[in-house]
Scaffold this active site. Structure first.
Site, PDB file in Angstrom:
ATOM      1  N   TYR A 147       0.820  -1.213   0.000  1.00 27.87           N
ATOM      2  CA  TYR A 147       0.000   0.000   0.000  1.00 27.87           C
ATOM      3  C   TYR A 147       0.852   1.260   0.000  1.00 27.87           C
ATOM      4  CZ  TYR A 147      -4.562  -2.196   0.865  1.00 27.87           C
ATOM      5  OH  TYR A 147      -5.732  -2.895   0.758  1.00 27.87           O
ATOM      6  N   LYS A 197       3.820 -15.757   3.988  1.00 26.25           N
ATOM      7  CA  LYS A 197       4.013 -16.459   2.708  1.00 26.25           C
ATOM      8  C   LYS A 197       5.522 -16.588   2.506  1.00 26.25           C
ATOM      9  CE  LYS A 197       2.446 -18.079  -1.297  1.00 26.25           C
ATOM     10  NZ  LYS A 197       1.434 -19.155  -1.488  1.00 26.25           N
ATOM     11  N   ASP A 229      -2.510 -18.502   1.966  1.00 31.51           N
ATOM     12  CA  ASP A 229      -3.543 -19.137   1.137  1.00 31.51           C
ATOM     13  C   ASP A 229      -4.228 -20.263   1.914  1.00 31.51           C
ATOM     14  OD1 ASP A 229      -1.143 -20.561   1.013  1.00 31.51           O
ATOM     15  OD2 ASP A 229      -1.274 -21.023  -1.129  1.00 31.51           O
ATOM     16  N   ASP A 253      -6.038  -7.118   4.370  1.00 32.20           N
ATOM     17  CA  ASP A 253      -7.158  -6.557   3.600  1.00 32.20           C
ATOM     18  C   ASP A 253      -8.030  -7.699   3.087  1.00 32.20           C
ATOM     19  OD1 ASP A 253      -8.693  -4.571   2.287  1.00 32.20           O
ATOM     20  OD2 ASP A 253      -7.705  -5.111   0.404  1.00 32.20           O
ATOM     21  N   ASP A 257     -11.824  -9.312   4.729  1.00 36.15           N
ATOM     22  CA  ASP A 257     -13.068  -9.371   3.941  1.00 36.15           C
ATOM     23  C   ASP A 257     -13.609 -10.795   3.917  1.00 36.15           C
ATOM     24  OD1 ASP A 257     -12.902  -6.626   3.246  1.00 36.15           O
ATOM     25  OD2 ASP A 257     -13.785  -7.052   1.281  1.00 36.15           O
TER      26      ASP A 257
HETATM   27  C1  IPM Z   1     -10.167  -1.542   4.088  1.00 40.30           C
HETATM   28  C2  IPM Z   1     -10.509  -0.980   2.743  1.00 40.30           C
HETATM   29  C3  IPM Z   1      -9.378  -0.069   2.307  1.00 40.30           C
HETATM   30  C4  IPM Z   1      -8.101  -0.892   2.248  1.00 40.30           C
HETATM   31  C5  IPM Z   1      -9.618   0.650   0.967  1.00 40.30           C
HETATM   32  C6  IPM Z   1     -10.898   1.438   0.993  1.00 40.30           C
HETATM   33  C7  IPM Z   1      -8.461   1.524   0.577  1.00 40.30           C
HETATM   34  O1  IPM Z   1     -10.745  -1.992   1.823  1.00 40.30           O
HETATM   35  O2  IPM Z   1     -10.058  -0.754   5.044  1.00 40.30           O
HETATM   36  O3  IPM Z   1      -9.992  -2.760   4.191  1.00 40.30           O
HETATM   37  O4  IPM Z   1      -7.834  -1.542   1.225  1.00 40.30           O
HETATM   38  O5  IPM Z   1      -7.372  -0.897   3.240  1.00 40.30           O
HETATM   39 MN    MN Z   2     -10.557  -3.954   2.619  1.00 38.03          MN
END
Ligand code: IPM
Ligand code: MN
Length: 363
Positions: A147, A197, A229, A253, A257
């Protein structure tokens, strides 16, 4: 002696403003039942801020955040079409969110993956997999890695467009997140799962090396190593095997999710982003422009972010616990909002604001 805390409220885009209203209701209720006062300062942030000020993270907002004791931030981001109206570097993610993280060096991202029995019906996993509930703390390094590494785009000597994007960490950055992770594990089950990894990435080799060095100071903590993974598979097959997990930015990230998927919705994922001097709190999800303004978004992730803020920024552990319990009990009453999965149609559907009122009543 009553105490006053200043909170910078950045409502963000899409469903952000409606979620913010519910968060403020909860804060006002906490004021009634404690000796604390919250001074709430509003700042524009994200896509809406860009259209108003020409900047996604305007100077006025920076000043408000600088002087606040903590920052509460709604989701940001625009639809694909709306985003295209903004220059790439001012789009809310690159123009506001990453600069916020960098400004306050919020390197430690806490993402609770919490599925108590009252929420179990939201999970798409089979009941026997989630039976007994899930309670994981994912700790994601938030200001390093891909990032924030060097980035270059251009055309090479052969006339081909190329991109060069670096995954960068130094040992201090890794050590800082490891200390946070081991401290968290000490306060929980004393088992830390390290996600890496190292079979491919040199960054993971250094990551694991520093982990071993920090581990020496935490002999009581058992460390388990899982390759990223494989961790994705394991999280789905048997999420209950995990307690505290630590990982670099991009892995975090993606796996966080995935964790939202295990719970049934990213709407059930609040988070805390903690730096050395300041922390900000935000839902882990996007701004859901498709359902914005309809009053159907569940405020759980925003109110959960308030709970994290009460605990981590203001040391109000008891009040924080009460907020979590209030949300559990509201779901336990068999109500939900229409954005949250209710496959059997068994639950009473409330609006965003009715849900917030129920939480306040339960408090
Ligand atoms: C998160 C979001 C952010 C990230 C985006 C919006 C830049 O997906 O906080 O997980 O990738 O960190
Ligand atoms: Mn995210």
């Amino acid at each position: 002696m009553s105490k006053t805390y200043t909170i910078a409220m950045l409502e963000g885009d899409g469903i952000g403003p409606e979620l913010a209203v519910e968060a403020i209701k909860v804060l006002r209720k906490i004021e009634e039942t404690s000796d604390v006062t919250f001074e709430i300062l509003h700042g524009d942030f994200g896509g809406a801020a860009y259209f108003k000020h020409g900047q996604a993270f305007p100077e006025e907002t920076k000043a408000i955040c600088d002087k606040a004791d903590a920052i509460l931030k709604g989701p940001i981001g625009l639809s694909f079409e709306e985003s295209k109206k903004i220059p790439i570097d001012e789009q809310p993610e690159r123009g506001a969110l990453l600069p916020l993280r960098r400004r306050y060096n919020t390197f430690a991202n806490f993402r609770p993956v919490y599925l108590p029995p009252e929420l179990a019906h939201f999970s798409p996993l089979k009941p026997h997999v989630v039976e007994g509930g899930i309670d994981i703390m994912m700790i994601r390094e938030l200001v390093g890695g891909l990032y924030f590494g060097k980035k270059e785009v251009g055309v090479n000597a052969a006339g081909k467009r190329y991109v060069d994007e670096h995954l960068e960490y130094d040992e201090d950055q890794i050590r800082a997140i490891m200390v946070v992770a081991f401290d968290e594990a000490m306060g929980r089950s004393k088992v830390l799962t390290n996600i890496h990894k190292s079979n491919v990435l040199k960054s993971s080799v250094l990551w694991n090396e520093i982990l071993e060095e920090v581990h020496v100071d935490y002999p009581e903590v058992e460390v388990k190593h899982v390759i990223v993974d494989a961790a994705a598979t394991a999280l789905v097959l048997n999420p209950r095997q995990f307690d505290t997990m630590v990982m670099e930015n991009m892995f975090g990230d993606i796996l966080s999710d995935l964790a939202g998927g295990i719970l049934g919705s990213l709407g059930l994922m609040p988070s805390a982003c903690v730096g050395p001097d300041k922390a900000y709190y935000e839902p882990s999800h996007g701004s859901a422009p498709d359902i914005a303004g309809q009053g159907i978004a569940n405020p759980y992730s925003m109110i959960g972010s308030v709970a994290l803020m009460l605990d981590k920024s203001f040391g109000m552990k008891e009040e924080s616990r009460r907020v979590w319990d209030a949300m559990r009990s509201v779901f336990g009453d068999g109500v939900t909002t229409s954005d949250l999965r209710d496959p059997e149609g068994k639950f009473t559907i409330l609006t965003t604001s009715e849900f917030g009122d129920r939480v306040v009543a339960a408090l």
